[in-house]
Design a protein around this motif. Structure first.
Motif, PDB file in Angstrom:
ATOM      1  N   LEU A   7      38.470  47.449  50.377  1.00  0.00           N
ATOM      2  CA  LEU A   7      39.534  47.942  51.272  1.00  0.00           C
ATOM      3  C   LEU A   7      40.770  47.059  51.191  1.00  0.00           C
ATOM      4  CD1 LEU A   7      37.408  48.759  54.466  1.00  0.00           C
ATOM      5  CD2 LEU A   7      38.534  50.415  52.957  1.00  0.00           C
ATOM      6  N   GLY A   8      40.567  45.754  51.253  1.00  0.00           N
ATOM      7  CA  GLY A   8      41.699  44.822  51.266  1.00  0.00           C
ATOM      8  C   GLY A   8      42.444  44.834  49.938  1.00  0.00           C
ATOM      9  N   ALA A   9      41.684  44.846  48.834  1.00  0.00           N
ATOM     10  CA  ALA A   9      42.339  44.807  47.513  1.00  0.00           C
ATOM     11  C   ALA A   9      43.171  46.063  47.293  1.00  0.00           C
ATOM     12  CB  ALA A   9      41.282  44.654  46.418  1.00  0.00           C
ATOM     13  N   SER A  10      42.752  47.163  47.906  1.00  0.00           N
ATOM     14  CA  SER A  10      43.491  48.421  47.698  1.00  0.00           C
ATOM     15  C   SER A  10      44.853  48.398  48.398  1.00  0.00           C
ATOM     16  CB  SER A  10      42.665  49.611  48.203  1.00  0.00           C
ATOM     17  OG  SER A  10      42.672  49.610  49.615  1.00  0.00           O
ATOM     18  N   LEU A  11      45.059  47.420  49.284  1.00  0.00           N
ATOM     19  CA  LEU A  11      46.327  47.350  50.017  1.00  0.00           C
ATOM     20  C   LEU A  11      47.385  46.515  49.311  1.00  0.00           C
ATOM     21  CD1 LEU A  11      44.796  46.573  53.529  1.00  0.00           C
ATOM     22  CD2 LEU A  11      45.779  48.755  52.815  1.00  0.00           C
ATOM     23  N   LEU A  12      46.998  45.824  48.264  1.00  0.00           N
ATOM     24  CA  LEU A  12      47.896  44.808  47.691  1.00  0.00           C
ATOM     25  C   LEU A  12      49.178  45.423  47.123  1.00  0.00           C
ATOM     26  CD1 LEU A  12      45.163  42.548  46.044  1.00  0.00           C
ATOM     27  CD2 LEU A  12      46.497  42.055  48.099  1.00  0.00           C
ATOM     28  N   GLY A  13      49.113  46.628  46.635  1.00  0.00           N
ATOM     29  CA  GLY A  13      50.321  47.346  46.228  1.00  0.00           C
ATOM     30  C   GLY A  13      50.739  47.125  44.794  1.00  0.00           C
ATOM     31  N   GLU A  14      50.819  45.881  44.388  1.00  0.00           N
ATOM     32  CA  GLU A  14      51.195  45.584  43.004  1.00  0.00           C
ATOM     33  C   GLU A  14      50.547  44.260  42.603  1.00  0.00           C
ATOM     34  OE1 GLU A  14      55.336  44.016  42.511  1.00  0.00           O
ATOM     35  OE2 GLU A  14      55.486  44.550  44.613  1.00  0.00           O
ATOM     36  N   ARG A  15      50.499  44.026  41.290  1.00  0.00           N
ATOM     37  CA  ARG A  15      49.938  42.771  40.793  1.00  0.00           C
ATOM     38  C   ARG A  15      50.764  41.613  41.361  1.00  0.00           C
ATOM     39  NH1 ARG A  15      46.698  40.491  36.870  1.00  0.00           N
ATOM     40  NH2 ARG A  15      47.689  38.904  35.557  1.00  0.00           N
ATOM     41  N   CYS A  16      50.083  40.641  41.981  1.00  0.00           N
ATOM     42  CA  CYS A  16      50.831  39.607  42.702  1.00  0.00           C
ATOM     43  C   CYS A  16      50.014  38.335  42.840  1.00  0.00           C
ATOM     44  CB  CYS A  16      51.186  40.130  44.102  1.00  0.00           C
ATOM     45  SG  CYS A  16      49.741  40.507  45.116  1.00  0.00           S
ATOM     46  N   ALA A  17      50.682  37.302  43.346  1.00  0.00           N
ATOM     47  CA  ALA A  17      49.994  36.069  43.727  1.00  0.00           C
ATOM     48  C   ALA A  17      49.788  36.078  45.236  1.00  0.00           C
ATOM     49  CB  ALA A  17      50.827  34.866  43.315  1.00  0.00           C
ATOM     50  N   VAL A  18      48.712  35.440  45.685  1.00  0.00           N
ATOM     51  CA  VAL A  18      48.404  35.402  47.115  1.00  0.00           C
ATOM     52  C   VAL A  18      48.118  33.961  47.536  1.00  0.00           C
ATOM     53  CG1 VAL A  18      47.450  37.745  47.057  1.00  0.00           C
ATOM     54  CG2 VAL A  18      45.910  35.796  46.814  1.00  0.00           C
ATOM     55  N   LEU A  19      48.263  33.726  48.836  1.00  0.00           N
ATOM     56  CA  LEU A  19      47.981  32.403  49.403  1.00  0.00           C
ATOM     57  C   LEU A  19      46.850  32.533  50.416  1.00  0.00           C
ATOM     58  CD1 LEU A  19      48.735  29.386  50.063  1.00  0.00           C
ATOM     59  CD2 LEU A  19      50.446  30.300  51.650  1.00  0.00           C
ATOM     60  N   THR A  20      45.891  31.615  50.362  1.00  0.00           N
ATOM     61  CA  THR A  20      44.813  31.633  51.353  1.00  0.00           C
ATOM     62  C   THR A  20      44.678  30.254  51.984  1.00  0.00           C
ATOM     63  OG1 THR A  20      42.556  32.380  51.802  1.00  0.00           O
ATOM     64  CG2 THR A  20      42.887  31.146  49.756  1.00  0.00           C
ATOM     65  N   HIS A  21      43.921  30.209  53.087  1.00  0.00           N
ATOM     66  CA  HIS A  21      43.799  28.981  53.874  1.00  0.00           C
ATOM     67  C   HIS A  21      42.326  28.773  54.211  1.00  0.00           C
ATOM     68  CE1 HIS A  21      45.488  25.850  56.426  1.00  0.00           C
ATOM     69  NE2 HIS A  21      44.796  26.280  57.462  1.00  0.00           N
ATOM     70  N   CYS A  22      41.916  27.517  54.284  1.00  0.00           N
ATOM     71  CA  CYS A  22      40.530  27.163  54.617  1.00  0.00           C
ATOM     72  C   CYS A  22      39.597  27.691  53.527  1.00  0.00           C
ATOM     73  CB  CYS A  22      40.158  27.690  56.002  1.00  0.00           C
ATOM     74  SG  CYS A  22      38.627  26.967  56.660  1.00  0.00           S
ATOM     75  N   ASN A  23      38.338  27.872  53.843  1.00  0.00           N
ATOM     76  CA  ASN A  23      37.412  28.527  52.910  1.00  0.00           C
ATOM     77  C   ASN A  23      36.778  29.710  53.610  1.00  0.00           C
ATOM     78  OD1 ASN A  23      34.272  28.822  52.188  1.00  0.00           O
ATOM     79  ND2 ASN A  23      35.483  28.511  50.335  1.00  0.00           N
ATOM     80  N   THR A  24      36.923  30.866  53.013  1.00  0.00           N
ATOM     81  CA  THR A  24      36.424  32.113  53.605  1.00  0.00           C
ATOM     82  C   THR A  24      35.509  32.826  52.611  1.00  0.00           C
ATOM     83  OG1 THR A  24      38.259  33.383  52.697  1.00  0.00           O
ATOM     84  CG2 THR A  24      38.598  32.397  54.864  1.00  0.00           C
ATOM     85  N   GLY A  25      34.923  32.078  51.700  1.00  0.00           N
ATOM     86  CA  GLY A  25      34.201  32.682  50.590  1.00  0.00           C
ATOM     87  C   GLY A  25      32.710  32.780  50.797  1.00  0.00           C
ATOM     88  N   SER A  26      31.978  32.746  49.695  1.00  0.00           N
ATOM     89  CA  SER A  26      30.523  32.786  49.759  1.00  0.00           C
ATOM     90  C   SER A  26      30.000  31.602  50.555  1.00  0.00           C
ATOM     91  CB  SER A  26      29.938  32.757  48.348  1.00  0.00           C
ATOM     92  OG  SER A  26      30.220  33.983  47.709  1.00  0.00           O
ATOM     93  N   LEU A  27      30.724  30.507  50.548  1.00  0.00           N
ATOM     94  CA  LEU A  27      30.293  29.332  51.306  1.00  0.00           C
ATOM     95  C   LEU A  27      30.403  29.555  52.816  1.00  0.00           C
ATOM     96  CD1 LEU A  27      31.948  26.504  49.175  1.00  0.00           C
ATOM     97  CD2 LEU A  27      29.493  26.946  49.420  1.00  0.00           C
ATOM     98  N   ALA A  28      31.306  30.432  53.236  1.00  0.00           N
ATOM     99  CA  ALA A  28      31.572  30.624  54.669  1.00  0.00           C
ATOM    100  C   ALA A  28      30.853  31.844  55.236  1.00  0.00           C
ATOM    101  CB  ALA A  28      33.075  30.789  54.885  1.00  0.00           C
ATOM    102  N   THR A  29      30.110  32.547  54.398  1.00  0.00           N
ATOM    103  CA  THR A  29      29.516  33.834  54.790  1.00  0.00           C
ATOM    104  C   THR A  29      28.115  33.955  54.174  1.00  0.00           C
ATOM    105  OG1 THR A  29      30.376  34.947  52.815  1.00  0.00           O
ATOM    106  CG2 THR A  29      31.816  34.916  54.737  1.00  0.00           C
ATOM    107  N   GLY A  30      27.519  35.140  54.308  1.00  0.00           N
ATOM    108  CA  GLY A  30      26.253  35.387  53.616  1.00  0.00           C
ATOM    109  C   GLY A  30      26.450  35.410  52.107  1.00  0.00           C
ATOM    110  N   GLY A  31      27.620  35.760  51.681  1.00  0.00           N
ATOM    111  CA  GLY A  31      27.959  35.809  50.266  1.00  0.00           C
ATOM    112  C   GLY A  31      29.196  36.656  50.069  1.00  0.00           C
ATOM    113  N   TYR A  32      29.936  36.419  48.990  1.00  0.00           N
ATOM    114  CA  TYR A  32      31.127  37.159  48.590  1.00  0.00           C
ATOM    115  C   TYR A  32      32.379  36.732  49.348  1.00  0.00           C
ATOM    116  CZ  TYR A  32      33.614  41.012  46.314  1.00  0.00           C
ATOM    117  OH  TYR A  32      34.481  41.760  45.546  1.00  0.00           O
ATOM    118  N   GLY A  33      32.311  36.698  50.668  1.00  0.00           N
ATOM    119  CA  GLY A  33      33.449  36.194  51.439  1.00  0.00           C
ATOM    120  C   GLY A  33      34.272  37.279  52.087  1.00  0.00           C
ATOM    121  N   THR A  34      35.102  36.847  53.059  1.00  0.00           N
ATOM    122  CA  THR A  34      35.971  37.777  53.783  1.00  0.00           C
ATOM    123  C   THR A  34      37.330  37.841  53.066  1.00  0.00           C
ATOM    124  OG1 THR A  34      36.593  35.986  55.305  1.00  0.00           O
ATOM    125  CG2 THR A  34      34.777  37.409  55.977  1.00  0.00           C
TER     126      THR A  34
END
Ligand code: MRU
Length: 360
Positions: A143-170
């Motif tokens: 769902l989130g990737a479908s909103l990106l609109g065009e090929r781009c760079a993104v910025l993230t903060h903290c860790n929200t990945g497989s380490l922060a979840t059951g797997g894959y990440g938010t």
């Protein structure tokens, strides 16, 4: 593992014990700790062996299984009393991420329904919480990737990945999905002072999964946005209040303000287990204050002037009006507010445990 670019797991249930990847030691050491009691799980959450809102909830659910394993003698009254102490211990481990209380409520509901041997049912519920989290993350990734609109760079903060979840990440799940489909060309990761979840965990996790990552000091984010380098800021959440205010890692609010100023879009990605309808607005979210030591010392080495006092909140609150998009496993909300959030929580899956009130 079925998905590309997703090879790390923070929690594994194996041979009647919970194995946790010790995130305090990353990226230097990859070491799993084997926990066999609820008290050990509570301590592991408190001291950040495991961290990240969904991962904390999953760990607590397995902690309840361990509590019952230790206390169940066949006599219902007795194990219920012993269990309450462990539930209280788990609930006291960290205050902000609501997934902890959500998972404990869900386990308690099962306990209340069981007449005989509870172990199988509770382990099944903990596993379900774990698996549903991964499935929710994969759904949010699409769902989130479908909103990106065009090929781009993104910025993230903290860790929200497989380490922060059951797997894959938010948020990192959206980044995984966006990278896999070619929509994301570069990931910028804030180092995330003071605990360095970005530098130690996100950068490690992305390099493990062969996703190129560029690290920056938190204070460099505004300059990056001013240069027009990023189109989206994508973050997770520890608790989303009923009005859409978002508690997340300290520094998130500052990113949201800066993003709005520069016309950069701000996306929050979190499962509905992070939405807390019982908390009306962000000001009511309990914010964890952490030890002064995290700022005064670095790896045991003093880095601050003796005598300085410290303010070290672990989270901040981003007002809903600064959030452009909220992505949950139930769908996408543009410009979240109380009505849209109430509708989302009320619609799909009604009657499922996800609808449960979260106060313990
Ligand atoms: O203190 P932490 O490392 O537990 O904080 C984690 C965060 O703030 C994450 O951004 C949040 O839990 C979302 S993780 C999917």
């Amino acid at each position: 593992m079925s998905h590309d670019h997703d090879h790390v797991r923070a929690l594994v249930w194996r041979d009647d014990a919970l194995e946790l990847l010790d995130q305090r030691l990353l990226p230097k050491e990859t070491c799993y700790r084997r926990l066999t009691t609820a008290a050990e799980v509570a301590e592991a959450i408190r001291c950040m062996v495991v961290r990240g809102a969904p991962a904390i909830g999953i760990a607590a659910a397995y902690g309840v299984v361990l509590a019952v394993r230790a206390g169940y003698t066949g006599k219902r009254d007795r194990w219920q009393i012993v269990l309450q102490e462990d539930l209280d211990r788990l609930a006291a481990s960290r205050p902000t991420a609501v997934n902890l209380f959500w998972a404990l409520r869900r386990m308690k509901r099962v306990i209340a329904e069981i007449a005989d041997d509870p172990l199988e049912r509770l382990l099944g519920e903990a596993r379900a919480i774990h698996e549903e989290d991964i499935a929710a993350n994969q759904r949010m990734g699409v769902l989130g990737a479908s909103l990106l609109g065009e090929r781009c760079a993104v910025l993230t903060h903290c860790n929200t990945g497989s380490l922060a979840t059951g797997g894959y990440g938010t948020a990192l799940g959206v980044i995984r999905a966006g990278y896999a489909t070619g929509m994301i060309e570069r990931v910028y990761a804030d180092e995330t002072r003071p605990w360095l979840q970005g530098a130690r965990l996100t950068a490690w996790e992305l390099t493990q999964d062969r996703i190129p990552v560029t690290l920056l000091a938190d204070g460099a984010a505004a300059a990056l946005m001013r240069q027009g380098e990023v189109r989206w800021v994508i973050v997770g959440a520890d608790r989303i209040a009923a009005n859409g205010d978002v508690a997340n890692k300290i520094g998130t609010y500052s990113l949201a303000v800066t993003a709005r100023h520069h016309g950069v879009k701000f996306m929050v990605v979190a499962p509905t287990s992070t939405v807390d309808l019982a908390t009306p607005e962000g000001a009511a979210i309990p914010i964890e204050q952490r030890a002064a030591d995290e700022l005064l010392n670095f790896n045991g080495y003093p880095v601050a002037a003796t005598g300085a006092e410290v303010w070290n909140p672990s989270f901040d609150v981003t007002p809903a009006e600064l959030v452009d998009v909220l992505v949950t496993e139930r769908g996408v909300i543009l410009k979240p507010d109380s009505t849209k959030i109430a509708d989302m929580m009320d619609t799909a899956n009604s009657g499922s445990p996800m609808q449960a009130p979260i106060a313990l």
